[in-house]
Motif scaffolding. Structure first.
Motif, PDB file in Angstrom:
ATOM      1  N   ASP A  87       0.822  -1.214   0.000  1.00  0.00           N
ATOM      2  CA  ASP A  87       0.000   0.000   0.000  1.00  0.00           C
ATOM      3  C   ASP A  87       0.854   1.261   0.000  1.00  0.00           C
ATOM      4  O   ASP A  87       0.437   2.303  -0.507  1.00  0.00           O
ATOM      5  N   CYS A  88       2.036   1.155   0.602  1.00  0.00           N
ATOM      6  CA  CYS A  88       2.926   2.313   0.661  1.00  0.00           C
ATOM      7  C   CYS A  88       4.336   1.843   0.994  1.00  0.00           C
ATOM      8  O   CYS A  88       4.554   0.671   1.310  1.00  0.00           O
ATOM      9  N   GLN A  89       5.260   2.746   0.922  1.00  0.00           N
ATOM     10  CA  GLN A  89       6.647   2.455   1.272  1.00  0.00           C
ATOM     11  C   GLN A  89       6.920   2.872   2.714  1.00  0.00           C
ATOM     12  O   GLN A  89       6.248   3.745   3.262  1.00  0.00           O
ATOM     13  N   LEU A  90       7.950   2.270   3.304  1.00  0.00           N
ATOM     14  CA  LEU A  90       8.305   2.573   4.688  1.00  0.00           C
ATOM     15  C   LEU A  90       8.591   4.052   4.878  1.00  0.00           C
ATOM     16  O   LEU A  90       8.196   4.648   5.885  1.00  0.00           O
ATOM     17  N   SER A  91       9.231   4.661   3.888  1.00  0.00           N
ATOM     18  CA  SER A  91       9.571   6.082   3.983  1.00  0.00           C
ATOM     19  C   SER A  91       8.335   6.974   3.988  1.00  0.00           C
ATOM     20  O   SER A  91       8.377   8.108   4.476  1.00  0.00           O
ATOM     21  N   GLN A  92       7.215   6.452   3.442  1.00  0.00           N
ATOM     22  CA  GLN A  92       5.979   7.232   3.370  1.00  0.00           C
ATOM     23  C   GLN A  92       5.082   7.028   4.595  1.00  0.00           C
ATOM     24  O   GLN A  92       4.084   7.734   4.758  1.00  0.00           O
ATOM     25  N   LEU A  93       5.425   6.083   5.427  1.00  0.00           N
ATOM     26  CA  LEU A  93       4.571   5.725   6.558  1.00  0.00           C
ATOM     27  C   LEU A  93       4.606   6.821   7.617  1.00  0.00           C
ATOM     28  O   LEU A  93       5.670   7.231   8.074  1.00  0.00           O
ATOM     29  N   ASP A  94       3.422   7.281   8.010  1.00  0.00           N
ATOM     30  CA  ASP A  94       3.306   8.310   9.051  1.00  0.00           C
ATOM     31  C   ASP A  94       3.118   7.626  10.396  1.00  0.00           C
ATOM     32  O   ASP A  94       2.040   7.124  10.708  1.00  0.00           O
ATOM     33  N   GLU A  95       4.170   7.595  11.181  1.00  0.00           N
ATOM     34  CA  GLU A  95       4.116   6.895  12.471  1.00  0.00           C
ATOM     35  C   GLU A  95       3.100   7.513  13.426  1.00  0.00           C
ATOM     36  O   GLU A  95       2.595   6.840  14.327  1.00  0.00           O
ATOM     37  N   HIS A  96       2.745   8.770  13.229  1.00  0.00           N
ATOM     38  CA  HIS A  96       1.767   9.425  14.115  1.00  0.00           C
ATOM     39  C   HIS A  96       0.337   8.995  13.790  1.00  0.00           C
ATOM     40  O   HIS A  96      -0.576   9.267  14.567  1.00  0.00           O
ATOM     41  N   GLN A  97       0.161   8.336  12.660  1.00  0.00           N
ATOM     42  CA  GLN A  97      -1.148   7.812  12.273  1.00  0.00           C
ATOM     43  C   GLN A  97      -1.191   6.287  12.380  1.00  0.00           C
ATOM     44  O   GLN A  97      -2.036   5.642  11.790  1.00  0.00           O
ATOM     45  N   LEU A  98      -0.263   5.739  13.159  1.00  0.00           N
ATOM     46  CA  LEU A  98      -0.098   4.284  13.232  1.00  0.00           C
ATOM     47  C   LEU A  98      -0.170   3.813  14.676  1.00  0.00           C
ATOM     48  O   LEU A  98       0.303   4.492  15.589  1.00  0.00           O
ATOM     49  N   ASP A  99      -0.784   2.642  14.885  1.00  0.00           N
ATOM     50  CA  ASP A  99      -0.858   2.057  16.227  1.00  0.00           C
ATOM     51  C   ASP A  99       0.109   0.896  16.410  1.00  0.00           C
ATOM     52  O   ASP A  99       0.720   0.747  17.465  1.00  0.00           O
ATOM     53  N   ILE A 100       0.225   0.049  15.387  1.00  0.00           N
ATOM     54  CA  ILE A 100       1.078  -1.136  15.469  1.00  0.00           C
ATOM     55  C   ILE A 100       1.872  -1.268  14.173  1.00  0.00           C
ATOM     56  O   ILE A 100       1.320  -1.096  13.082  1.00  0.00           O
ATOM     57  N   LEU A 101       3.155  -1.595  14.285  1.00  0.00           N
ATOM     58  CA  LEU A 101       4.007  -1.868  13.127  1.00  0.00           C
ATOM     59  C   LEU A 101       4.673  -3.223  13.338  1.00  0.00           C
ATOM     60  O   LEU A 101       5.381  -3.424  14.331  1.00  0.00           O
ATOM     61  N   ILE A 102       4.438  -4.139  12.417  1.00  0.00           N
ATOM     62  CA  ILE A 102       4.937  -5.512  12.555  1.00  0.00           C
ATOM     63  C   ILE A 102       5.876  -5.849  11.407  1.00  0.00           C
ATOM     64  O   ILE A 102       5.512  -5.701  10.233  1.00  0.00           O
ATOM     65  N   LEU A 103       7.063  -6.329  11.738  1.00  0.00           N
ATOM     66  CA  LEU A 103       8.024  -6.750  10.733  1.00  0.00           C
ATOM     67  C   LEU A 103       7.831  -8.226  10.420  1.00  0.00           C
ATOM     68  O   LEU A 103       7.834  -9.067  11.326  1.00  0.00           O
ATOM     69  N   CYS A 104       7.675  -8.529   9.158  1.00  0.00           N
ATOM     70  CA  CYS A 104       7.400  -9.901   8.737  1.00  0.00           C
ATOM     71  C   CYS A 104       8.681 -10.573   8.258  1.00  0.00           C
ATOM     72  O   CYS A 104       9.197 -10.247   7.181  1.00  0.00           O
ATOM     73  N   GLY A 105       9.200 -11.479   9.058  1.00  0.00           N
ATOM     74  CA  GLY A 105      10.388 -12.227   8.698  1.00  0.00           C
ATOM     75  C   GLY A 105      10.033 -13.564   8.085  1.00  0.00           C
ATOM     76  O   GLY A 105       8.894 -13.822   7.711  1.00  0.00           O
ATOM     77  N   GLY A 106      11.033 -14.434   8.009  1.00  0.00           N
ATOM     78  CA  GLY A 106      10.819 -15.756   7.430  1.00  0.00           C
ATOM     79  C   GLY A 106      12.111 -16.538   7.408  1.00  0.00           C
ATOM     80  O   GLY A 106      13.189 -15.999   7.710  1.00  0.00           O
ATOM     81  N   LEU A 107      12.032 -17.797   7.027  1.00  0.00           N
ATOM     82  CA  LEU A 107      13.191 -18.684   7.051  1.00  0.00           C
ATOM     83  C   LEU A 107      14.344 -18.153   6.200  1.00  0.00           C
ATOM     84  O   LEU A 107      15.507 -18.243   6.584  1.00  0.00           O
ATOM     85  N   ARG A 108      14.019 -17.565   5.040  1.00  0.00           N
ATOM     86  CA  ARG A 108      15.052 -17.103   4.113  1.00  0.00           C
ATOM     87  C   ARG A 108      15.337 -15.597   4.243  1.00  0.00           C
ATOM     88  O   ARG A 108      16.109 -15.044   3.466  1.00  0.00           O
ATOM     89  N   VAL A 109      14.711 -14.944   5.208  1.00  0.00           N
ATOM     90  CA  VAL A 109      14.970 -13.511   5.417  1.00  0.00           C
ATOM     91  C   VAL A 109      16.358 -13.340   6.040  1.00  0.00           C
ATOM     92  O   VAL A 109      16.663 -13.946   7.072  1.00  0.00           O
ATOM     93  N   GLN A 110      17.182 -12.536   5.410  1.00  0.00           N
ATOM     94  CA  GLN A 110      18.528 -12.290   5.921  1.00  0.00           C
ATOM     95  C   GLN A 110      18.495 -11.243   7.036  1.00  0.00           C
ATOM     96  O   GLN A 110      17.935 -10.152   6.844  1.00  0.00           O
ATOM     97  N   PRO A 111      19.078 -11.544   8.190  1.00  0.00           N
ATOM     98  CA  PRO A 111      19.070 -10.574   9.300  1.00  0.00           C
ATOM     99  C   PRO A 111      20.104  -9.474   9.079  1.00  0.00           C
ATOM    100  O   PRO A 111      21.139  -9.403   9.744  1.00  0.00           O
ATOM    101  N   ARG A 112      19.798  -8.610   8.131  1.00  0.00           N
ATOM    102  CA  ARG A 112      20.670  -7.474   7.835  1.00  0.00           C
ATOM    103  C   ARG A 112      19.813  -6.215   7.774  1.00  0.00           C
ATOM    104  O   ARG A 112      18.990  -6.061   6.859  1.00  0.00           O
ATOM    105  N   ALA A 113      19.994  -5.351   8.723  1.00  0.00           N
ATOM    106  CA  ALA A 113      19.172  -4.142   8.809  1.00  0.00           C
ATOM    107  C   ALA A 113      19.776  -3.029   7.969  1.00  0.00           C
ATOM    108  O   ALA A 113      20.990  -2.972   7.753  1.00  0.00           O
ATOM    109  N   SER A 114      18.921  -2.143   7.505  1.00  0.00           N
ATOM    110  CA  SER A 114      19.364  -0.971   6.761  1.00  0.00           C
ATOM    111  C   SER A 114      19.233   0.262   7.647  1.00  0.00           C
ATOM    112  O   SER A 114      18.485   0.263   8.630  1.00  0.00           O
TER     113      SER A 114
END
Length: 346
Positions: A87-114
């Motif tokens: 629906d949108c990109q992380l950079s466009q997300l307005d945290e003041h209009q948000l209640d919960i933010l969930i990161l969706c990982g998985g078996l093949r998700v590399q644990p490398r943060a940006s």
């Protein structure tokens, strides 16, 4: 006069009784964003979303607004090789209009943060957003320093790494954890339970159990409520009585006949039902039969007269009256509403 469901069967029927569902003002609608990381677990994602979507279906107004968020592209590739549109990109997300933010990982998700993700997570945390994770999504929260002093669930294969890299985070052996303003689950099959717990905290035990009734129907008996069938302390005599009722819908037994078959007095049977089922035997039996009638109205084209007979009513007028009293809608209108007017057979 009969007035809606009184037994545990109300949870199974809550979605079809509009004014029985918990109601919150529109201002209390919660916005929940799911940040998809490349190769995220589709099963974990859909399980969590399913709990929220089902909650919306069971209320007269929206309880949760779901946003799917990407981090640079219009679609994100899941672990099944299926692209999911965002629906949108992380950079466009307005945290003041948000209640919960969930990161969706998985078996093949590399644990490398940006840097962009780390910054956004910290900003969201300062804004009071509840942060959550699926599978190994908690890595990104821990890497941003947002899990220090918290307990979190993590996939078993990565627990040793998490304990080594983040000593200030308590890595749980539980399948999911809600710790203040952090929520997490260890894998694909626990995401639903995690989100059900979130809904339970927001809307109450009854409502969460009603959602579980719908989503976990294949794990229990056909009709009896999950909290009954999974109760190991349920007396055998009550289990037998419940089974007799389930097996005798079209030609209902009398309460006296059920008590005789079970081998206890009618008074004992009534005490058992009132204590464990929140209804008298006759009341529960009626609600059981009308629950089956509701299912037949939705799933078949049988005439209402046939459904009345199939659920133990000798008079169609009696059936219509009882159905209306419990569901607050006529049987014919119910069918048109929940099955579709084009398939109605009144």
């Amino acid at each position: 006069m009969v007035a809606h469901f009184t037994s545990y069967l109300k949870n199974k029927n809550m979605a079809y009784i509009e004014n029985e569902a918990p109601f919150l003002p529109a201002s209390q609608v919660k916005r929940v964003a799911f940040l998809l990381v490349e190769h995220f677990s589709m099963m974990a994602f859909t399980g969590a979303v399913d709990a929220l979507v089902t909650a919306n279906l069971m209320r007269p107004s929206t309880a949760y607004e779901v946003l799917v968020v990407g981090n640079g592209s219009d679609t994100v590739l899941s672990d099944l090789g299926i692209d999911i549109a965002v629906d949108c990109q992380l950079s466009q997300l307005d945290e003041h209009q948000l209640d919960i933010l969930i990161l969706c990982g998985g078996l093949r998700v590399q644990p490398r943060a940006s840097l962009a993700m780390r910054t956004k997570l910290r900003v969201a945390s300062k804004a009071g957003v509840v942060l959550g994770s699926l599978w190994n999504g908690a890595y990104f929260l821990a890497e941003a320093g947002l899990l220090d002093g918290y307990e979190c669930a993590y996939h078993p294969d990565g627990r040793a790494m998490m304990m080594e890299e983040f000593p200030n985070v308590t890595i749980s052996n539980r399948s999911y954890v809600l710790d203040r303003d952090r929520v997490s689950c260890a894998g694909a099959s626990s995401s639903l339970n995690m989100m059900l717990e979130v809904v339970r905290n927001d809307c109450g035990e009854e409502f969460a159990t009603a959602i579980e009734e719908v989503l976990s129907c294949d794990k229990m008996s056909e009709i009896i409520n999950v909290s009954i069938d999974r109760d190991p302390t349920l007396p055998e005599s009550l289990k037998t009585a419940l089974q007799l009722m389930r097996n005798n819908i079209e030609e209902p037994l009398s309460v006296a006949e059920i008590a005789e078959c079970v081998g206890i007095s009618r008074r004992q049977l009534e005490r058992l039902f009132c204590h464990h089922v929140d209804a008298s035997p006759s009341r529960f039996y009626l609600e059981l039969r009308l629950t089956q009638a509701r299912q037949l109205l939705q799933q078949t084209n049988k005439p209402i007269a046939e459904i009345a007979v199939a659920t133990g009513f000798v008079s169609i007028s009696h059936f219509r009256r009882c159905f209306h009293q419990l569901f607050d809608i006529s049987a014919g209108r119910f069918r048109k509403t929940f099955q579709g007017a084009d398939r109605a057979s009144v």
